[in-house]
Write a protein that holds these residues in place. Structure first.
Motif, short mmCIF file in Angstrom:
data_model
loop_
_atom_site.label_atom_id
_atom_site.label_comp_id
_atom_site.label_asym_id
_atom_site.label_seq_id
_atom_site.Cartn_x
_atom_site.Cartn_y
_atom_site.Cartn_z
N LEU A 72 43.33 49.06 42.54
CA LEU A 72 43.42 48.65 41.14
C LEU A 72 43.59 47.14 41.03
CD1 LEU A 72 45.73 51.49 39.75
CD2 LEU A 72 43.24 51.30 39.52
N THR A 73 44.37 46.56 41.94
CA THR A 73 44.55 45.10 41.93
C THR A 73 43.23 44.39 42.20
OG1 THR A 73 46.85 45.31 42.65
CG2 THR A 73 45.79 43.18 42.99
N ALA A 74 42.49 44.86 43.19
CA ALA A 74 41.20 44.25 43.52
C ALA A 74 40.23 44.39 42.35
CB ALA A 74 40.61 44.91 44.77
N GLU A 75 40.25 45.54 41.67
CA GLU A 75 39.38 45.73 40.51
C GLU A 75 39.73 44.75 39.41
OE1 GLU A 75 38.30 49.23 37.25
OE2 GLU A 75 38.95 49.81 39.28
N ALA A 76 41.03 44.53 39.20
CA ALA A 76 41.46 43.57 38.18
C ALA A 76 41.00 42.16 38.53
CB ALA A 76 42.98 43.62 38.03
N VAL A 77 41.09 41.79 39.80
CA VAL A 77 40.64 40.46 40.23
C VAL A 77 39.16 40.30 39.96
CG1 VAL A 77 40.31 38.96 42.24
CG2 VAL A 77 42.47 40.19 41.95
N ARG A 78 38.37 41.32 40.28
CA ARG A 78 36.92 41.25 40.02
C ARG A 78 36.62 41.20 38.52
NH1 ARG A 78 33.61 41.90 44.28
NH2 ARG A 78 34.59 42.57 46.23
N GLY A 79 37.51 41.80 37.72
CA GLY A 79 37.31 41.77 36.28
C GLY A 79 37.75 40.47 35.63
N CYS A 80 38.37 39.60 36.40
CA CYS A 80 38.93 38.36 35.86
C CYS A 80 38.19 37.12 36.37
CB CYS A 80 40.40 38.27 36.23
SG CYS A 80 41.27 36.81 35.63
N PHE A 81 37.72 37.17 37.61
CA PHE A 81 37.12 36.00 38.24
C PHE A 81 35.68 36.30 38.67
CE2 PHE A 81 41.70 35.72 39.08
CZ PHE A 81 41.98 34.46 38.61
N ASP A 82 34.92 35.26 38.85
CA ASP A 82 33.55 35.39 39.34
C ASP A 82 33.60 35.51 40.87
OD1 ASP A 82 30.85 35.39 39.78
OD2 ASP A 82 30.58 33.24 39.38
N VAL A 83 33.79 36.73 41.34
CA VAL A 83 33.94 36.97 42.77
C VAL A 83 32.61 36.94 43.50
CG1 VAL A 83 34.73 38.66 44.48
CG2 VAL A 83 36.06 38.28 42.40
N GLY A 84 31.53 37.35 42.81
CA GLY A 84 30.22 37.38 43.43
C GLY A 84 30.16 38.40 44.56
N ASP A 85 29.57 38.00 45.67
CA ASP A 85 29.42 38.94 46.80
C ASP A 85 30.51 38.77 47.84
OD1 ASP A 85 28.73 36.52 47.85
OD2 ASP A 85 26.84 37.18 48.75
N VAL B 115 40.61 40.40 49.18
CA VAL B 115 41.51 40.90 50.22
C VAL B 115 42.92 40.96 49.66
CG1 VAL B 115 42.47 40.53 52.52
CG2 VAL B 115 40.07 39.97 52.06
N VAL B 116 43.43 42.18 49.52
CA VAL B 116 44.80 42.40 49.07
C VAL B 116 45.69 42.41 50.31
CG1 VAL B 116 46.39 43.94 47.87
CG2 VAL B 116 44.02 43.71 47.07
N ILE B 117 46.69 41.54 50.31
CA ILE B 117 47.67 41.52 51.40
C ILE B 117 48.89 42.29 50.92
CG2 ILE B 117 49.02 40.12 52.99
CD1 ILE B 117 47.25 37.76 52.31
N THR C 33 43.38 37.18 49.42
CA THR C 33 43.20 36.78 48.04
C THR C 33 44.51 36.80 47.28
OG1 THR C 33 40.96 37.72 48.06
CG2 THR C 33 41.94 37.24 45.91
N VAL C 34 45.21 37.93 47.34
CA VAL C 34 46.41 38.09 46.54
C VAL C 34 47.44 38.90 47.33
CG1 VAL C 34 45.52 40.17 45.39
CG2 VAL C 34 47.32 38.83 44.29
N PHE C 35 48.70 38.52 47.18
CA PHE C 35 49.80 39.18 47.86
C PHE C 35 50.36 40.27 46.96
CE2 PHE C 35 52.19 38.31 51.72
CZ PHE C 35 53.31 39.11 51.57
N LEU C 36 50.48 41.49 47.48
CA LEU C 36 51.02 42.62 46.73
C LEU C 36 52.20 43.21 47.50
CD1 LEU C 36 49.13 45.41 44.87
CD2 LEU C 36 50.96 46.02 46.42
#
Length: 452
Positions: free
Chosen positions: A246-259, A263-265, A361-364
């Motif tokens: 869910l965190t990764a999906e939110a990141v993709r919905g917020c930023f231009d991640v492209g291809d 990476v969730v830590i 990418t983001v620390f969880l």
């Protein structure tokens, strides 16, 4: 200073050497722009009795002798001096406090209080989330029996069976190395699982605030813990893979991640593998890359993929090899010179660009559920996390039917918060959003600690 010549942790002048893992926190996670301030806030059902709370904390500290220290700078290294001062309780008034100084009575932790709330703030060099929660349970138990004496009839077995201390007996079952320096005890050479392709890694763009801002913006997204548990069961997974997806999906919905890969830590407790009662830092990072191919899968398959990656990084071989790699990093920091100067470099403009997420990418952080036990039922209205660090992070706590997903950040742009809210709602969760505003970050500053 290598592991091999540390035969004694105590120096002739009464100081104790710090553990090897501590070196990383003092080298890379100290200073105004990098201090890792771990927190948890308790909202109490009744007004705080500060006198009884003080006694409860001082008594609890006697069960945790390794925390009863003051950091000092000695011959270019951090050492610990015995500290018998009362535990520090300070008004939660937004004033910045400095760990290891008179602000905290010399301790690497401090309690902040209001009329009906209590916040615990600790520098990560002292311990990890496991040690922090253990100490807090003991403090709250001591407080509970002082304000509600019949609670003594419940007994301490409900938490001591999980390794949480009611006294100092567990401390004395270990030798010095395991007590103070567990990394050196459990590290072994071996092959690491390395699932991250740094060439494909998506990194957050800079925030709209200076890294050394005196405060973090905290926003809570609250959902039903029972509803989340039901979703976990429906998907045949566990909390960490679903939270990460869910965190990764939110990141993709917020930023231009492209291809690129998000990476969730997330963190894991090494004690579950090496089985120790030590409260020295034994947490380690687990890397869960969500590639574009993984993100395109249905949520169930995403969780299956992430669960497999999680399992591969929880084997004894990998955990011990990870500890060995952390020792290597400690050796590199030690070899750079005096720790205060090393810290100034590593946290400066030419040092580490991302103190927490250089390889992700983001620390969880999800330390788990604070169980619905008598301490919780009798004392607590609710609780909230509060990890304050140098960059965006996600911290999750579960308490009774409340699952708090907190976004911590330096800036005031709430785009990621809104993306996470939309993601949770898309997957069927009713979300309550609470903006906690800016919270002052406590820091460790080498210029302010005692020198010998």
């Amino acid at each position: 200073m290598t592991t091999q010549n540390r035969s004694s942790y105590f120096l002739p002048n009464g100081l104790r050497r710090c553990g090897r893992y501590d070196t990383i926190f003092y080298g890379a996670y100290a200073g105004a722009g990098a201090t890792f301030d771990m927190r948890v806030r308790f909202d109490l059902k009744q007004k705080i009795n500060l006198k009884k709370l003080q006694k409860a904390a001082d008594k609890a500290l006697r069960a945790y002798p390794e925390f009863a220290v003051r950091p000092v700078l000695h011959e270019g290294r951090v050492c610990y001096e015995p500290n018998g001062a009362p535990v520090r309780f300070a008004p939660d008034d937004g004033k910045r406090l400095y760990f290891g100084t008179e602000d905290t009575n010399g301790y690497l932790f401090v309690f902040l209080y209001g009329e009906r709330h209590l916040a615990f703030s600790i520098f990560h060099s002292q311990t990890d989330a496991h040690g922090m929660i253990s100490f807090l349970v003991t403090v709250l138990w001591n407080y509970l029996v002082s304000v509600f004496p019949p609670a003594r009839l419940i007994g301490t077995g409900m938490f001591t069976k999980h390794g949480i201390r009611a006294d100092d007996r567990l401390f004395y079952t270990m030798d010095d190395a395991e007590r103070y320096d567990p990394l050196t005890v459990f590290a072994r050479p071996g092959e690491l699982v390395q699932p991250v392709d740094l060439d494909r890694l998506f990194r957050f763009p800079p925030e709209d605030a200076p890294k050394d801002s005196a405060a973090c913006r905290l926003v809570n997204l609250e959902i039903s813990n029972d509803a989340f548990l039901q979703k976990v069961k429906e998907l045949g997974t566990t909390f960490a893979p679903l939270l990460s997806a869910l965190t990764a999906e939110a990141v993709r919905g917020c930023f231009d991640v492209g291809d690129r890969d998000v990476v969730v830590i997330t963190t894991a407790d090494g004690r579950r593998v090496v089985h120790s009662d030590t409260l020295g830092n034994l947490a380690y990072n687990v890397y869960l890359p969500v590639t574009p191919a993984t993100a395109a899968l249905p949520l169930r398959q995403q969780c299956e993929t992430l669960a497999g990656l999680l399992a591969s990084q929880r084997t004894e071989t990998h955990v011990r090899a990870t500890f060995q790699d952390i020792l290597r990093q400690c050796d590199e920091i030690d070899a750079m010179g005096e720790i205060d100067k090393v810290n100034a470099y590593l946290t400066g403009p030419e040092g580490l660009s991302n103190a927490l997420t250089g390889t992700g990418t983001v620390f969880l952080t999800y330390p788990g559920r604070i169980a619905n036990n008598p301490i919780s039922r009798l004392l607590l209205e609710g609780l909230s996390p509060g990890v304050l660090a140098a960059e965006r992070a996600v911290d999750v706590y579960a308490h009774r039917d409340s699952l708090i997903i907190q976004i911590s950040q330096k800036g005031d742009d709430l785009s990621l918060v809104e993306a996470m809210r939309r993601t949770l709602e898309k997957h069927g969760f009713a979300v309550k959003m609470q903006d906690l505003g800016r919270t002052t970050q406590n820091v460790f500053d080498f210029a302010k600690i005692k020198r010998m």
